[in-house]
Design an enzyme around this catalytic site. Structure first.
Site, PDB file in Angstrom:
ATOM      1  N   GLU A  88      -7.325   0.514  -4.424  1.00  7.42           N
ATOM      2  CA  GLU A  88      -7.304   0.448  -2.959  1.00  7.42           C
ATOM      3  C   GLU A  88      -8.638  -0.001  -2.353  1.00  7.42           C
ATOM      4  O   GLU A  88      -8.653  -0.895  -1.504  1.00  7.42           O
ATOM      5  CB  GLU A  88      -6.828   1.786  -2.380  1.00  7.42           C
ATOM      6  CG  GLU A  88      -5.333   1.971  -2.613  1.00  7.42           C
ATOM      7  CD  GLU A  88      -4.828   3.386  -2.435  1.00  7.42           C
ATOM      8  OE1 GLU A  88      -5.578   4.236  -1.920  1.00  7.42           O
ATOM      9  OE2 GLU A  88      -3.677   3.648  -2.826  1.00  7.42           O
ATOM     10  N   LYS A 114       2.731  11.475  -3.269  1.00  8.73           N
ATOM     11  CA  LYS A 114       1.736  10.785  -4.096  1.00  8.73           C
ATOM     12  C   LYS A 114       0.811  11.782  -4.790  1.00  8.73           C
ATOM     13  O   LYS A 114       0.269  11.502  -5.858  1.00  8.73           O
ATOM     14  CB  LYS A 114       0.942   9.836  -3.204  1.00  8.73           C
ATOM     15  CG  LYS A 114      -0.007   8.899  -3.930  1.00  8.73           C
ATOM     16  CD  LYS A 114      -0.583   7.899  -2.931  1.00  8.73           C
ATOM     17  CE  LYS A 114      -1.643   7.015  -3.544  1.00  8.73           C
ATOM     18  NZ  LYS A 114      -2.141   6.033  -2.544  1.00  8.73           N
ATOM     19  N   ASP A 162       0.874  -1.174   0.000  1.00 10.98           N
ATOM     20  CA  ASP A 162       0.000   0.000   0.000  1.00 10.98           C
ATOM     21  C   ASP A 162       0.907   1.218   0.000  1.00 10.98           C
ATOM     22  O   ASP A 162       1.507   1.562   1.014  1.00 10.98           O
ATOM     23  CB  ASP A 162      -0.892  -0.042   1.249  1.00 10.98           C
ATOM     24  CG  ASP A 162      -1.736   1.227   1.411  1.00 10.98           C
ATOM     25  OD1 ASP A 162      -1.647   2.127   0.551  1.00 10.98           O
ATOM     26  OD2 ASP A 162      -2.488   1.312   2.410  1.00 10.98           O
ATOM     27  N   ASP A 198     -13.193   5.398   1.286  1.00 14.33           N
ATOM     28  CA  ASP A 198     -11.760   5.427   1.625  1.00 14.33           C
ATOM     29  C   ASP A 198     -11.230   6.854   1.562  1.00 14.33           C
ATOM     30  O   ASP A 198     -11.016   7.401   0.477  1.00 14.33           O
ATOM     31  CB  ASP A 198     -11.003   4.508   0.648  1.00 14.33           C
ATOM     32  CG  ASP A 198      -9.496   4.474   0.922  1.00 14.33           C
ATOM     33  OD1 ASP A 198      -9.013   5.225   1.793  1.00 14.33           O
ATOM     34  OD2 ASP A 198      -8.806   3.679   0.250  1.00 14.33           O
TER      35      ASP A 198
END
Ligand SMILES: Nc1ncnc2c1ncn2[C@@H]1O[C@H](COP(=O)(O)OP(=O)(O)O)[C@@H](O)[C@H]1O
Ligand SMILES: [Mg+2]
Lengths: 177, 622
Positions: free
Chosen positions: B184, B87, B25, B206
């Site tokens: 994800e 990211k 992850d 999420d």
């Protein structure tokens, strides 16, 4: 090489070639097929197999989507019978249907202007009901009367409804963001 | 292993040993690595027992790099060389980044992907992410005591082509064999669904540090079918920190602050936000570089007010996802909360109110994504009987082409199940036109200028014809990683062009090769030795797989001549192996691959037939 891959989407899922659909059987066989061909099954296989797997999985997805959607399924059945639905070229519609079209568009336009999401949601529901009505007629035309001209006509009408639905959904999305 | 799908249950047809595979992850805030050990998914911790690796990379003068906690500890002291939340920059240009002034970095003003000037030189987000991935790879190999066969790397479901490609490039750069890019929320659903034997329609909500994803999935007997996904790849806990940061500047009446103080205050803001999840107020104290003292109290009501619109920003994508899935709120069996930011009480309340049910919090929102990825990696690498897990995922954004008047023509609609291939025909609009330019874009908007430009290429050498006579067939193919390739072919002449889409904000193959070159500390001979070993292992595997397949189905599916041809390709590869020359081995291996295509196709057809027949037998038994 001559592949023994099934001739058409219905055969692929072992379903009878007709408009009426056993949705549970379609779903079940779709999953069984993807269970065999999906790239996840071939992550460490030879490149020849990975290539084949990606092609087959895409084809199974395409076939599933086509059969799942009533309008796509009807169009596909007509195509198997050599009938072109002429959706781009033949826009001649009976006057009452055209009137109905204009009403739809006005409803959506008014609701958009008034930022009335509830009214747009209601329009979506109404559209769904109207489409369901055409789908029942498609079943009669294709499975019972074998009336291709009538079925092609219904596909064109459903296509119109789809467009209005897209516009309505877009209006909701725009209002929501 | 794949070729063995049609073997009888319990009759394993290929020699097989346990292979080391992990799920990674790669988060905005924290990254993790997990694996399946004795049938159980576990997160791998570092030597001090930390499971989370802060996604922080610090570049020091002279080329040294630190990653994780030690880098994080320096972020206020050395903000310009200590990179957090990188990211958010993956596959993005400088102009894509909102609030660029809030970052204490030295951005390089250049076209293409964002670049940052650090003490270690100019770095792009792919290189920076590769440092994080490398650290996790080392952690895993130490902990598992062996070399990794591959990894599943997770990406936000709402990541576009450019962001996905950048993630894959980062893994390549870190020397990781990517088994799959996995969304994800889908990873979270696997971990949740398998643990709870869940059946029905579930929503995964999420909210991490920098991204928001919402996915609607149907779970049924090991099949995870994504019905729709939506989100915002630039919305997360970081944005809540920023709201608090701006509030602090205003309250304390501070003038614009420098990079050190910005980082310090952002850290304070984050701490306050996290405290407010369990307390009704948070005290914020600190001393700025110029000696100013801040001493503020933030209460829950103020925090809620400051961040209300951010919470609202997650609900619009949620509605869209439900509508695309054709699912009413009443049909939702459960809402699974993932990501650290879902601990914010206001989010919990908003989600509960929206879905008219309490969300599910019975799993660790930090770890669930990595655990799901580990389960998938274990299956992909062939350690597990594969028939009990099937993932059917979708692409998040529509893919299309620019047509006349700057409009977008959608070729593949968002939420199409992948892999997917679709073709459309176009024609020339001028007499004698010999070239056609093709502009690929991603997004939902009508004008191509409002969508993300992915690639431009030209199909040349079309024989001159009257306008409208040429038939150019453009094919879009999206693979199981959600990555696109496009080809175009003029049907009457057979002229072809093919591009692997390298997004405008992506890196070229040559750039990646150059970065790889410089990142390897091994001497050239080491690299060559390693490459030879890899080629040998691959060739051995290929031979073993085909041998097993032949034993099983060779008689039934191949005639004598076909079998001879295949066997002679195998012999050729064996002699190449004996020569220990890398080029010879890879050539012979690809020749064998090509020679086995027909056999592979027939085996797959046969397995399809058996799958459906098997289904019928099952039905009879019920
Ligand atoms: N107790 C908490 N209350 C509020 N926010 C939290 C809490 N714990 C973590 N967070 C926030 O969650 C975000 C990180 O979530 P995570 O799932 O680790 O993100 P990512 O996957 O993007 O790395 C950060 O913004 C962090 O501040
Ligand atoms: Mg995350």
């Amino acid at each position: 090489m001559a592949s023994e891959f099934p001739q058409n989407h219905f055969d692929l899922f072992r379903l009878p070639v007709r408009f009426a659909l056993d949705r549970a059987a379609l779903d079940q066989n779709y999953r069984a097929l993807q269970g065999e061909v999906h790239p996840d099954r071939y992550a460490t296989a030879t490149s020849a197999e990975r290539l084949r797997s990606a092609q087959m999985a895409a084809l199974v997805n395409e076939a599933y989507q086509t059969l799942k959607s009533p309008v796509d399924r009807a169009r596909y059945l007509l195509h198997l019978n050599g009938v072109d639905t002429q959706e781009e070229t033949n826009t001649a519609m009976p006057a009452d249907f055209l009137m109905r079209q204009m009403e739809w568009r006005e409803t959506v336009e008014d609701a958009r202007a008034a930022a009335d999401i509830a009214a747009l949601e209601k329009a979506l529901d109404d559209l769904k009901r109207e489409a369901a009505e055409f789908e029942t007629q498609l079943h009669t035309a294709l499975d019972e009367k074998n009336d291709h001209a009538r079925a092609a006509d219904l596909v064109r009408k459903l296509r119109f409804l789809d467009k209005v639905r897209d516009e309505t959904e877009l209006a909701i999305e725009t209002l929501e963001t | 292993m794949a070729l063995l799908q049609i073997s009888e249950p319990g009759k394993s047809a290929a020699p097989h040993q346990h292979r080391l595979a992990v799920g990674i992850d790669l988060g905005t805030t924290n990254s993790l690595v997990a694996t399946v050990r004795s049938g159980l998914a576990v997160v791998l911790s570092d030597e001090e027992g930390h499971a989370l690796l802060p996604s922080v990379v610090r570049y020091l003068p002279g080329g040294n790099v630190t990653v994780g906690l030690s880098a994080q500890a320096q972020q206020s002291g050395d903000p310009q060389n200590t990179l957090v939340s990188v990211k958010r920059f993956m596959g993005r240009g400088v102009h894509d980044i909102a609030d660029i002034g809030l970052y204490p970095y030295r951005f390089v003003d250049a076209p293409g992907m964002v670049q940052l000037n650090t003490a270690g030189g100019i770095k792009n987000p792919v290189e920076i992410s590769a440092e994080i991935l490398r650290a996790l790879k080392i952690r895993a190999e130490k902990s598992l005591n062996g070399e990794l066969a591959g990894a599943v790397i997770t990406v936000p479901a709402y990541f576009d082509e450019a962001q996905r490609q950048a993630t894959k490039d980062a893994a390549t750069l870190a020397g990781i064999n990517v088994l799959r890019l996995l969304n994800e929320p889908t990873a979270a659903a696997i971990a949740y669904g398998l643990d709870n034997a869940a059946e029905g329609v579930f929503v995964i909500y999420d909210l991490g540090g920098g991204t928001f994803d919402v996915s609607v999935l149907r779970l049924s007997r090991g099949v995870f079918e994504v019905l729709a996904t939506n989100g915002d790849s630039a919305l997360g806990g970081d944005d809540f920190d920023r709201r608090v940061f701006c509030w602090m500047l205003e309250k304390a009446q501070l003038p614009p602050v420098g990079p050190e103080d910005t980082r310090l205050l952002l850290t304070k803001a984050r701490e306050a936000k996290e405290q407010l999840s369990t307390r009704s107020e948070a005290h914020i104290t600190g001393v700025l570089s110029g000696g100013d003292v801040i001493n503020l109290t933030l209460d829950n009501a103020t925090f809620t007010e400051l961040t209300q619109h951010l919470v609202g920003k997650t609900l619009a994508p949620t509605r869209k996802a439900l509508r695309d899935a054709g699912i009413a709120i009443e049909d939702v069996q459960g809402v699974v909360m993932v990501g650290g930011a879902t601990r914010i009480p206001q989010i919990q309340r908003a989600v509960a109110e929206f879905f008219k049910q309490e969300p599910l919090n019975n799993l660790d929102p930090d770890k669930v994504v990595a655990l799901g990825a580990a389960i998938q990696a274990n299956v992909l690498v062939g350690n597990k009987d594969e028939t009990d897990l099937l993932l059917l995922d979708v692409i998040p954004l529509s893919l299309g082409l620019e047509t006349m008047g700057g409009l977008t023509e959608k070729i593949i609609a968002r939420n199409s199940t992948i892999p997917v291939a679709r073709a459309q025909e176009f024609t020339t609009f001028k007499d004698g036109q010999t070239a056609m330019s093709i502009h690929v874009a991603q997004g939902e908007r009508e004008l191509v200028s409002d969508c993300r430009s992915l690639a431009r290429f030209e199909l040349r050498g079309i024989p001159p014809m009257a306008a409208g006579a040429a038939r150019v067939r453009v094919t879009f193919q999206v693979d199981a990683d959600g990555l696109l390739s496009v080809s175009a072919r003029e049907q009457t002449s057979g002229v072809e062009a093919h591009v692997t889409v390298k997004p405008s904000y992506g890196l070229g193959d040559d750039e990646i090769a150059a970065m790889l070159q410089s990142s390897f500390s091994h001497a050239a001979e080491d690299r060559e030795a390693r490459a030879l070993r890899e080629a040998q292992v691959e060739a051995d595997q290929l031979l073993a797989t085909i041998r097993a397949a032949l034993e099983q189905d060779g008689d039934a599916l191949l005639d004598a001549a076909e079998r001879d041809a295949l066997e002679s390709s195998m012999t050729a590869l064996q002699s190449a192996l004996a020569s220990a020359e890398r080029d010879a081995i890879t050539h012979a291996a690809s020749a064998l691959n090509r020679a086995s295509e027909t056999f592979a196709a027939r085996r797959m057809d046969a397995s399809i037939a058996r799958a459906l027949t098997g289904r019928k037998i099952d039905d009879l038994k019920v």
